[in-house]
Every structure is written in structure tokens, then in C-alpha cells.
Design an enzyme around this catalytic site. Structure first.
Site, mmCIF file in Angstrom:
data_model
loop_
_atom_site.group_PDB
_atom_site.id
_atom_site.type_symbol
_atom_site.label_atom_id
_atom_site.label_comp_id
_atom_site.label_asym_id
_atom_site.label_seq_id
_atom_site.Cartn_x
_atom_site.Cartn_y
_atom_site.Cartn_z
ATOM 1 N N CYS A 2 0.829 -1.199 0.000
ATOM 2 C CA CYS A 2 0.000 0.000 0.000
ATOM 3 C C CYS A 2 0.871 1.259 0.000
ATOM 4 O O CYS A 2 2.005 1.247 0.472
ATOM 5 C CB CYS A 2 -0.874 0.041 1.251
ATOM 6 S SG CYS A 2 -1.837 -1.443 1.478
ATOM 7 N N ARG A 27 4.357 0.444 -6.550
ATOM 8 C CA ARG A 27 4.398 -0.429 -5.373
ATOM 9 C C ARG A 27 3.422 -1.599 -5.511
ATOM 10 O O ARG A 27 3.504 -2.560 -4.750
ATOM 11 C CB ARG A 27 4.023 0.367 -4.111
ATOM 12 C CG ARG A 27 5.048 1.426 -3.755
ATOM 13 C CD ARG A 27 4.509 2.386 -2.703
ATOM 14 N NE ARG A 27 4.334 1.776 -1.409
ATOM 15 C CZ ARG A 27 5.138 1.968 -0.362
ATOM 16 N NH1 ARG A 27 6.187 2.754 -0.488
ATOM 17 N NH2 ARG A 27 4.886 1.395 0.782
ATOM 18 N N TRP A 70 -3.135 -2.390 -1.340
ATOM 19 C CA TRP A 70 -2.823 -3.750 -1.771
ATOM 20 C C TRP A 70 -3.396 -4.653 -0.683
ATOM 21 O O TRP A 70 -2.904 -4.680 0.431
ATOM 22 C CB TRP A 70 -1.311 -3.942 -1.920
ATOM 23 C CG TRP A 70 -1.001 -5.160 -2.707
ATOM 24 C CD1 TRP A 70 -1.031 -5.284 -4.061
ATOM 25 C CD2 TRP A 70 -0.627 -6.432 -2.196
ATOM 26 N NE1 TRP A 70 -0.705 -6.568 -4.416
ATOM 27 C CE2 TRP A 70 -0.458 -7.287 -3.309
ATOM 28 C CE3 TRP A 70 -0.430 -6.945 -0.914
ATOM 29 C CZ2 TRP A 70 -0.098 -8.617 -3.177
ATOM 30 C CZ3 TRP A 70 -0.076 -8.264 -0.782
ATOM 31 C CH2 TRP A 70 0.085 -9.076 -1.904
ATOM 32 N N ASN A 96 -1.198 1.907 6.302
ATOM 33 C CA ASN A 96 -0.380 0.804 5.785
ATOM 34 C C ASN A 96 -0.010 -0.075 6.974
ATOM 35 O O ASN A 96 0.279 0.445 8.049
ATOM 36 C CB ASN A 96 0.931 1.315 5.174
ATOM 37 C CG ASN A 96 0.709 1.975 3.838
ATOM 38 O OD1 ASN A 96 -0.420 2.058 3.363
ATOM 39 N ND2 ASN A 96 1.781 2.457 3.247
ATOM 40 N N GLY A 97 0.048 -1.380 6.771
ATOM 41 C CA GLY A 97 0.438 -2.274 7.862
ATOM 42 C C GLY A 97 -0.702 -3.201 8.235
ATOM 43 O O GLY A 97 -1.707 -3.299 7.518
ATOM 44 N N GLU A 479 15.035 -25.139 -6.710
ATOM 45 C CA GLU A 479 14.649 -23.727 -6.796
ATOM 46 C C GLU A 479 15.828 -22.861 -7.285
ATOM 47 O O GLU A 479 15.652 -21.961 -8.103
ATOM 48 C CB GLU A 479 14.137 -23.239 -5.431
ATOM 49 C CG GLU A 479 13.894 -21.752 -5.290
ATOM 50 C CD GLU A 479 12.840 -21.175 -6.250
ATOM 51 O OE1 GLU A 479 12.187 -21.946 -6.961
ATOM 52 O OE2 GLU A 479 12.722 -19.933 -6.303
ATOM 53 N N LYS A 483 15.784 -20.546 -10.639
ATOM 54 C CA LYS A 483 16.072 -19.099 -10.654
ATOM 55 C C LYS A 483 17.078 -18.777 -11.750
ATOM 56 O O LYS A 483 16.918 -17.829 -12.502
ATOM 57 C CB LYS A 483 16.664 -18.643 -9.317
ATOM 58 C CG LYS A 483 15.776 -18.329 -8.168
ATOM 59 C CD LYS A 483 14.757 -17.246 -8.329
ATOM 60 C CE LYS A 483 13.549 -17.743 -9.041
ATOM 61 N NZ LYS A 483 12.454 -18.271 -8.273
ATOM 62 N N GLU A 486 15.514 -19.162 -15.325
ATOM 63 C CA GLU A 486 14.527 -18.208 -15.811
ATOM 64 C C GLU A 486 15.078 -16.813 -16.041
ATOM 65 O O GLU A 486 14.629 -16.130 -16.956
ATOM 66 C CB GLU A 486 13.248 -18.178 -14.960
ATOM 67 C CG GLU A 486 13.367 -17.719 -13.550
ATOM 68 C CD GLU A 486 12.000 -17.735 -12.829
ATOM 69 O OE1 GLU A 486 12.001 -17.784 -11.607
ATOM 70 O OE2 GLU A 486 10.941 -17.674 -13.495
ATOM 71 N N HIS A 502 23.963 -42.158 -9.915
ATOM 72 C CA HIS A 502 22.994 -42.870 -10.751
ATOM 73 C C HIS A 502 22.836 -42.213 -12.116
ATOM 74 O O HIS A 502 21.865 -42.470 -12.813
ATOM 75 C CB HIS A 502 21.643 -42.943 -10.027
ATOM 76 C CG HIS A 502 21.745 -43.644 -8.709
ATOM 77 N ND1 HIS A 502 21.924 -45.005 -8.595
ATOM 78 C CD2 HIS A 502 21.767 -43.149 -7.446
ATOM 79 C CE1 HIS A 502 22.010 -45.327 -7.314
ATOM 80 N NE2 HIS A 502 21.929 -44.211 -6.593
ATOM 81 N N LYS A 601 4.307 -13.155 -15.112
ATOM 82 C CA LYS A 601 4.276 -13.248 -13.650
ATOM 83 C C LYS A 601 3.163 -14.182 -13.197
ATOM 84 O O LYS A 601 3.332 -14.941 -12.254
ATOM 85 C CB LYS A 601 4.076 -11.844 -13.054
ATOM 86 C CG LYS A 601 4.094 -11.793 -11.539
ATOM 87 C CD LYS A 601 5.469 -12.113 -10.992
ATOM 88 C CE LYS A 601 5.488 -12.248 -9.486
ATOM 89 N NZ LYS A 601 6.669 -13.021 -9.031
HETATM 90 O O1 M6R Z 1 1.605 -17.382 -8.610
HETATM 91 P P1 M6R Z 1 2.109 -18.779 -8.373
HETATM 92 O O2 M6R Z 1 2.910 -18.909 -7.123
HETATM 93 O O3 M6R Z 1 1.029 -19.798 -8.449
HETATM 94 O O4 M6R Z 1 3.087 -19.047 -9.591
HETATM 95 C C1 M6R Z 1 3.650 -20.310 -9.781
HETATM 96 C C2 M6R Z 1 4.794 -20.261 -10.761
HETATM 97 O O5 M6R Z 1 4.343 -19.821 -12.015
HETATM 98 C C3 M6R Z 1 5.910 -19.335 -10.293
HETATM 99 O O6 M6R Z 1 6.372 -19.696 -9.031
HETATM 100 C C4 M6R Z 1 7.095 -19.363 -11.285
HETATM 101 O O7 M6R Z 1 7.694 -20.613 -11.264
HETATM 102 C C5 M6R Z 1 8.067 -18.240 -10.928
HETATM 103 N N1 M6R Z 1 8.293 -17.404 -12.057
HETATM 104 C C6 M6R Z 1 9.366 -18.735 -10.440
HETATM 105 O O8 M6R Z 1 10.250 -17.711 -10.145
#
Ligand code: M6R
Length: 606
Positions: A2, A27, A70, A96-97, A479, A483, A486, A502, A601
Site C-alpha cells: 500500500c 508499489r 494492496w 499501511n500495515g 529452486e 532461478k 529463468e 545414478h 508473472k
Molecule cells: O503465482 P504462483 O505462485 O502460483 O506461480 C507459480 C509459478 O508460475 C511461479 O512460481 C514461477 O515458477 C516463478 N516465475 C518462479 O520464479
């Protein structure tokens, strides 16, 4: 998160406030509103442009408060948007908060005859001040008395309908800055909306209150002590300010992680009892107690968070857990028996596969829960119950702070289930202690990120990477590899270190480096053996190790140290250097870090 902008001076406030809201758009928000005492209040869901269209042309007055919301409590809709007022429309606030004890206060105020129109925690603040004002000597006394009864975090700008020109600002946990101009003053949640008018600012500290008029500002503490503060000049550019001074949203969001962990835990940990209290699960408490099996569904990063959740829940609560890619689960004809919970993890709450997987679980009779960051999103609305992350908006496509907050929620969930079952009070205390230490541990890691900044470019031309870990840090490896893939478009594979012999070991040579996550935990020695096996085949190793682990560091080519923590919480710390590593490699390659090619996103189509 927010945003707040408030103005008092000689100029007409309307355009200044609307401009300020536009400057706060970066924001992230879902609705906006403004209040000018002489003209009234206008709110609108959606972009600031919708609010602009809704504000009458003649909306006069030289002071006012405005807000971009938000959602944290209550879906994004007009009634929940700020400003909020008491039921007699005398006191108006933007906030906010999170007010932790808003339910108790709401009950108390309802007994005194107050009525409420929103689902927010913020509306009670306006009513509380109005209630105190009945007996207080002044508005500021009513505000001070009210603040003493609030638990949680706030950045507040407060006006009274009968005192135009005066704005009271108060801060506890949520930043507020005063902008000191020539015969005009501003209040904002960050300098972005005010720096086009003045560069002289005063940052309020926690526990401070300011009475601001067009020609004066007085700052004092909650205890009533006067605070002398000289404005300081800021030299940010507007563009830098929008990213909080960082080059990319991803970096800003990684740097927010300590605060995100605090927000995710706020009001959810009972220190004295070594327990977690998750308000969103109260209605399903009995079903949780008798749960026989939990199926966690998610995609991408959220799925990896679920994998860590499996270790946490099985170890702390001894409830069997399965983790499924949502896109597989929804087509798998899954077996759902009495006592099965389907837990959807999703930052956006809109990922179509996760949503459909959860719906599939519901159709088959499972209790459905959500761990969701975006309030009012479809998964949040359709799940039977759930827990919000409170991580604030995540704008960078690569999930960083949301992943960490998902792990924190899963840890709280596991603690909650565990303490309701067999987990001892002593173990509960140890776990809670470890949880509360996390924000500072992350700060320590952030303070040494320069090391990663230095070594990352030396890997920038590498074509393939292996990430390995064991147990709860096997998902961390997955993970970390995701990162890198992507945002730097480099091939990276996450593997369980135990699988090396293996197959993957065949790929190791001097050009195929390995990132090994090897904190000192119950599988440390096995990880060190894996590192030795890679070194014996001329593989380069970048190891994530526990502070002071000289032995491990001697076996790796590059090492980064993280503080020691509870074994099952170590992914929360171990993932931070991996996020920075991906960030700095992408930076070295000059790629669009916040918006990698081909990705969105929120994935709302299959
Ligand atoms: O909004 P969500 O958490 O459901 O999204 C899931 C994935 O699309 C998301 O985590 C994606 O893998 C990210 N871009 C990873 O950084």
C-alpha cells in the site's frame, strides 16, 4: 504494498494527491482513494486512472489524504479501499500495515455502538480514534490514546472532518516520511510522490507521531516527549525511488526479505507456548486435528516450496504429505479419502493449474486450503480456509520474497499441526526461537552478498550448471536451478545429491560446475562426499556452507556462508545466496532481469 500520500498547504490538493498516487503505482495496488475535508471522499477499484475518472472536476480543498491499497484483509473492493472513516464520518484515516488485534477492538467498538462497512483491520482505527475523541482534549490526544491500544504495524495519516489543514502521521513498523516544503508539507509512505515537490524530508521512526500543517510540523513520541528533527536532503531520481533505489525489482524484493519474514510471522507466533496461531485456519481447526493426509499442489517455485513443506510437516507434525505438480495432479484421477487435505500454494492465487488442482480436490471431497499472497485472488476465495503470506506485491517475474514467505507459512503450519499433535513444548520453543532469528540471519547474508557479486561474473559464460542438495535442501537445489534458468537463460538442473552416481556424475568435467547446498545438518557428511566426488572429476564447486565451516570451504572452489539455523528452516537461508547468484549472473549478461523472455508473472492459461 500500500502507498500513502497526504498534502497540506496553499495549493489545491486534488491534483497533487492524484499525482502522488500515480507515483506510488509502482508499489503494486488493487484500489485507490482520496479524501479532502471540504469535498469528501472518492474510492475506486482498479488503476489510479479509474479513481481519476471518478473524482468530480470541482473537488476543492487545500489539504487531504490518499492511498493505494494492496489488499491484506478483505478482497479488493470499494468498501475495503482507503481512506476509511468512523461511522459518523468525523475521523478519516489511511493506513499501511496490519493491526493484529483488530478483531478484539472491533468487538469492543461494536459494543459501544460503532458500525462497520468494510472487512479491513484499518477501519477500526478510525472508529477507535473517534471513540477516544469523545473524551480526549484534542484530536492528537485521541490519536495517541488509540495508538497505545493497537498491536501490529502501522503507517497512518489521519484527518478530522472539522479540522481541515491538519494531518496527523504516526509510524510503527510501516515507513512514513514527511516532505517539508515552502508553506506546504507532505506525508508519504516513501519519498517517490513528494520528491517532485521537495527534496527535504524527515523519516519518522517507530513510535513517533507528527502533527503536520501547511506551515509547521511537530514530532513527538507515543510517551509524549518532543522530538527535534532537522530535514535531510534526498538525492534520488524519481526512477530510482520507484525501485527503492535498487536497479531492479528483483533486487528490491530480495532485500525486502527480512521484513517479509517479520510480516509473515506477525501475530502468528505464541512465543510463551512455542506455538503458531493461524487465524485463517480457525474455522477448520477440528478437521485439521483429524487430518490423515495432506496433498500439496503448486507450480514452479510454489511447488518447490511445497516440497520443503513436506519435510517440515512430516517431521514436526507426523502427518503424511505428498507434493504434486498441480498440472499433473489435476489430470491424474487422484485418490482422495476421508481426512485428506489439498493445500494449494500460489503467490498470485490465480495460477490456473493450481486452481484447477484445488478444485479437483474439492470435487472429490477434500478439505481445501490455500497459501496465497494476493488477497481476494481466486484460490483465496475458493479454498475452504487458508493463510495469507503478507509478502507484499512481487513484481519481478522471478519469485524471491514470495518463495521465502511460502516457506515461513509452511513452517508455521507445520508447527501449528505439530503442537496440536505430538510435538513437545520444548521442541516448539526451539523452533519458534529459530523462526524469530531468521530475519537477522537474512540480514547477515545480505551484508555479505558482495562476495557473490564478485564470483558470479566468473561463471557468466558457463553453459550448464548442476545444483545439488539433500533432504530439505534438495528442493532448494531445484529452486536455485530454476532461478538461474529463468533470468539468465542458462541450462541448470537441480538434483538430489544422492542421485549423482545414478547418472549425472557422467556429465561432470571442468566446464560443468556444481552448486552444492551443504549446510552443517544431518546429511552434511554425505554432501561433503558428493563434493569430493565432483572435485575428483575436475568439476568446479560453489558450495553454500554453514558459517565457520573451514573443512567444507577447503573442499570447494568457491564458498558462501550462511548462519546456522534449525535444520528444516535452512532452505530459507540457503536459497538467498542462490537468488543473488542468479541475479548477478543475469546482471553480468545484461539480461532483462525483471521480465525474462517468454515468461509471465501470473500463468492464468494452461
Ligand atoms: O503465482 P504462483 O505462485 O502460483 O506461480 C507459480 C509459478 O508460475 C511461479 O512460481 C514461477 O515458477 C516463478 N516465475 C518462479 O520464479
Amino acid at each position: 504494498m500500500c502507498g500513502i500520500i497526504a498534502y497540506t498547504g496553499k495549493r489545491q490538493a486534488k491534483e497533487l494527491l492524484l499525482d502522488g498516487l500515480r507515483a506510488l503505482e509502482y508499489r503494486g495496488y488493487d484500489s485507490a482513494g482520496l479524501y479532502i475535508p471540504e469535498s469528501g471522499m472518492v474510492k475506486a477499484v482498479g488503476p489510479v486512472a479509474s479513481l481519476v475518472a471518478a473524482v468530480p472536476h470541482e473537488f476543492l480543498g487545500t489539504s487531504g489524504i490518499a492511498h493505494t491499497r494492496w489488499a491484506t484483509h478483505g478482497a479488493p473492493k470499494e468498501a475495503n479501499a482507503h481512506p476509511h472513516t468512523d461511522d459518523l464520518k468525523k475521523v478519516v484515516i489511511v493506513h499501511n500495515g496490519i493491526i493484529e488485534n483488530y478483531k478484539e477492538l472491533k468487538e469492543m467498538l461494536a459494543h459501544k455502538g460503532h458500525t462497520f462497512v468494510s472487512e479491513t483491520d484499518s477501519e477500526i482505527v478510525a472508529n477507535l480514534i473517534a471513540e477516544k475523541r469523545k473524551t480526549a482534549k484534542s484530536l492528537v490526544d485521541a490519536v495517541t490514546e488509540s495508538l497505545k491500544e493497537l498491536r501490529g504495524t502501522y503507517g497512518l495519516a489521519i484527518m478530522a472532518a472539522d479540522e481541515p489543514g491538519t494531518i496527523i502521521a504516526a509510524r510503527m513498523g510501516s515507513p512514513l516520511v514527511l516532505g517539508i516544503g515552502e508553506s506546504e508539507n507532505f506525508i508519504a509512505s516513501d519519498p517517490t510522490p513528494i520528491m517532485r515537490h521537495t527534496k527535504n524530508v524527515i523519516y519518522l521512526n517507530d513510535g513517533e507521531i507528527a502533527i503536520v500543517t501547511g506551515t509547521s510540523y511537530d514530532i513527538f513520541t507515543l510517551a509524549g516527549a518532543s522530538v527535534a528533527r532537522v530535514p535531510e536532503a534526498i538525492d534520488w531520481t524519481v526512477e530510482a525511488a520507484e525501485k527503492g533505489g535498487y536497479e531492479h525489482y528483483m533486487e528490491k524484493e530480495m532485500m525486502e526479505i527480512p521484513e517479509v519474514i517479520e510480516n509473515t510471522m506477525l501475530g502468528r507466533v505464541i512465543l510463551e507456548e512455542g506455538r503458531a496461531k493461524l487465524g485463517g485456519l480457525i474455522d477448520v481447526a477440528e478437521k485439521l486435528k483429524s487430518a490423515k493426509r495432506i496433498i500439496i499442489v503448486g507450480c514452479g517455485t510454489a511447488y518447490y516450496a511445497g516440497l520443503v513443506g513436506e519435510y517440515l510437516i512430516e517431521s514436526l507434525a507426523r502427518v503424511p504429505v505428498e507434493v504434486e505438480l498441480a498440472s499433473e495432479f489435476r489430470y491424474r484421477n487422484p485418490v482422495i479419502e476421508e481426512g485428506t487435505i489439498v493445500l494449494a500454494v500460489s503467490q498470485s492465487g490465480e495460477t490456473i493449474d493450481t486452481l484447477e488442482a484445488m478444485r479437483e480436490g474439492k470435487r472429490r471431497g477434500a478439505l481445501t486450503l490455500g497459501i496465497v499472497n494476493v488477497v481476494g485472488s481466486t484460490i483465496a476465495r475458493e479454498s475452504d480456509a487458508g493463510v495469507y503470506n503478507h509478502a507484499g506485491p512481487e513484481i519481478g517475474v522471478a519469485s524471491t520474497k514470495a518463495f521465502v514467505s511460502q516457506l515461513v507459512v509452511l513452517a508455521l503450519f507445520a508447527l501449528h499441526l505439530g503442537r496440536e499433535r505430538e510435538m513437545s513444548e520444548e521442541d516448539g520453543h526451539a523452533f519458534v526461537k529459530a523462526l524469530t532469528e531468521l530475519p537477522n540471519h537474512v540480514r547477515t547474508i545480505q551484508s555479505t552478498r558482495g562476495l557473490i557479486e564478485k564470483i558470479a561474473p566468473t561463471y557468466a559464460t558457463t553453459r550448464d550448471f548442476l545444483y545439488i542438495g539433500r533432504k530439505q535442501n534438495y528442493p532448494t537445489a531445484l529452486e536455485g536451478a530454476l532461478k538461474l534458468k529463468e533470468i539468465s537463460y542458462v541450462h541448470a538442473e537441480g538434483y538430489s545429491a544422492g542421485e549423482m552416481k545414478h547418472g549425472p556424475l557422467a556429465m561432470i568435467d571442468k566446464d560443468f560446475p556444481t552448486v552444492a547446498i551443504a549446510p552443517q545438518d544431518s546429511v552434511y557428511e554425505k554432501m561433503v562426499s558428493n563434493i569430493e566426488e565432483i572435485k575428483a572429476r575436475s568439476g568446479r564447486v560453489f558450495a553454500i556452507l554453514t558459517e565457520g565451516d573451514v573443512y567444507g570451504a577447503e573442499r570447494a572452489d568457491d564458498a558462501f556462508f550462511i548462519p546456522k539455523t534449525h535444520e528444516y528452516l535452512s532452505p530459507i537461508l540457503a536459497v538467498i545466496p542462490l537468488q543473488f547468484f542468479a541475479y548477478y549472473i543475469s546482471l553480468a549478461k545484461g539480461l532483462p532481469i525483471d521480465k525474462p523472455r517468454n515468461l509471465a508473472k501470473s500463468v492464468t492459461v494452461e
